[in-house]
Design an enzyme around this catalytic site. Sequence first.
Site, short mmCIF file in Angstrom:
data_model
loop_
_atom_site.label_atom_id
_atom_site.label_comp_id
_atom_site.label_asym_id
_atom_site.label_seq_id
_atom_site.Cartn_x
_atom_site.Cartn_y
_atom_site.Cartn_z
N GLY A 288 31.67 -34.14 -73.48
CA GLY A 288 32.33 -32.86 -73.69
C GLY A 288 32.04 -32.27 -75.05
N SER A 289 33.06 -31.64 -75.64
CA SER A 289 32.86 -30.77 -76.80
C SER A 289 32.45 -31.48 -78.08
CB SER A 289 34.13 -29.95 -77.06
OG SER A 289 34.36 -29.05 -76.00
N VAL A 290 32.55 -32.81 -78.15
CA VAL A 290 32.10 -33.50 -79.37
C VAL A 290 30.58 -33.40 -79.51
CG1 VAL A 290 34.05 -35.08 -79.54
CG2 VAL A 290 32.06 -35.72 -78.16
N ILE A 291 29.89 -32.89 -78.49
CA ILE A 291 28.44 -32.68 -78.58
C ILE A 291 28.10 -31.34 -79.22
CG2 ILE A 291 26.38 -32.25 -77.12
CD1 ILE A 291 27.05 -35.20 -77.53
N LYS A 292 29.05 -30.41 -79.25
CA LYS A 292 28.76 -29.06 -79.74
C LYS A 292 28.19 -29.02 -81.16
CE LYS A 292 32.03 -26.75 -76.66
NZ LYS A 292 33.41 -26.26 -76.48
#
Length: 565
Positions: A288-292
């Site tokens: 999820g968003s920890v890749i952004k």
Amino acid sequence: MSSQRRNYRFILVVTLFVLASLAVSGRLVYLQVHDHEFLADQGDLRSIRDLPIPVTRGMITDRNGEPLAVSTEVASIWCNPREMAAHLDEVPRLAGALHRPAAALLAQLQANPNKRFLYLERGLSPIEASEVMALGITGVHQIKEYKRFYPSSELTAQLIGLVNIDGRGQEGTELGFNDWLSGKDGVREVAINPRGSLVNSIKVLKTPKASQDVALSIDLRLQFIAYKALEKAVLKFGAHSGSAVLVNPKSGQILAMANFPSYNPNNRASFAPAFMRNRTLTDTFEPGSVIKPFSMSAALASGKFDENSQVSVAPGWMTIDGHTIHDVARRDVLTMTGVLINSSNIGMSKVALQIGPKPILEQLGRVGFGAPLSLGFPGENPGYLPFHEKWSNIATASMSFGYSLAVNTAELAQAYSVFANDGKLVPLSLLRDNPQNQVRQAMDPQIARRIRAMLQTVVEDPKGVVRARVPGYHVAGKSGTARKASGRGYADKSYRSLFVGMAPASDPQLVLAVMIDSPTRIGYFGGLVSAPTFSDIMAGSLRALAIPPDNLQDSPAVADRQHHG
């Protein structure tokens, strides 16, 4: 006449000697033919035997020498069933001393009548073994062995693993470093008396090879802090499990690697397969968003965007290739920093579609995603990165905000260390004495510092992830909330909650990744569930390591905000 008498006597003596020799030879032939088994048994009782020279298994310690796995001397009781065949009336007494049913012990002996070595009970204390040997039962003996003990119990169970009854590694570090820890047993030649007891050691046939101790990079103090924080979060939010990995970004050493629930490796009755694996390494998931932040680093490196570049995210949803993407909160226009603060899927997707999938995919690969960590730990699952011959718009967008790829918790900690370490990737290590010689530049140093500053704003902005703050320290990090896959789609109301960050943000000494699996109470967003767990672990670790604060003026306000929210 006297000469004849002498001849007669000589002939008589010779005749008697020959007759005596024939009698002895005949007896020997008879015994060889008719009493061969009897003689074999007697010879066995007065025989030369080879016995092992056991090597004590090496100790596993934390970085400060605290024991995590040690071997203690025990005694095992064995017997020669052929010796005991004539003494089966002693079975009830022997069974009582071994705390076993007499019928079961008798059945074991009768099922192995021709064996000369049969274990009856293993891993007894020296006192228990001496009580058995005091019975003086023919054919019953003891042998020295070693039993593994784990002083840190549940704290490090999945990391350390365990050994089997023979002392060979079966899980975790015990298995991964089994060759170091086990050494090689030797062999000695010994004389055995008619009762089957050792008389003396004759010579060493095979010299034993000493085992080696293994000093891990783990700090047991920090492991305790991480484990207790995970326990608190899992129980509070009704989650399935929780995992955390704390690393030193400069050295790559893993300082804590914790999972909850756990098990007690000293009590095999407590074993549950679901709790025995080291989920920080074996379990992969869409992050999820920890890749952004990695997608954003590719955007900054492209030169098409900077921190203040703007993107429209109204009206809070967009359709790509027939798929609808939503943001949690509706916003109109966001800067690139605002995209990270608000964790906007729409904003990140629009940026990704402008730069294309290649720079994002390459950046993810450079920071280690999709590649094994090479920790020497059995069962590690490195996850994967997506690959398409022709990328669709939805595939590009999904990758940019953390879907269509799989990672494990340890990989997240390693990847975020690149931001902490000015773009350098230092491979993770579980060993205290393991100098790194494979450090490489995985990201432009300037880009890494700029992303770190943006991540600091994510935590310190009033609309950011305030629950991740640590009194006295600047923190940089990112939360994530990922839906769990189910069959060909995604499960309803089933999520993984994440937070990955570092402190002190001005010069990060620690990087921490926290993943809480399937929270069912209160909430499920990473900023609500995993961020406070991150704060607890990071605060305790910074204090334990006496790392100087870099944000003293904000300490009271941070503590007050955490207390109320």
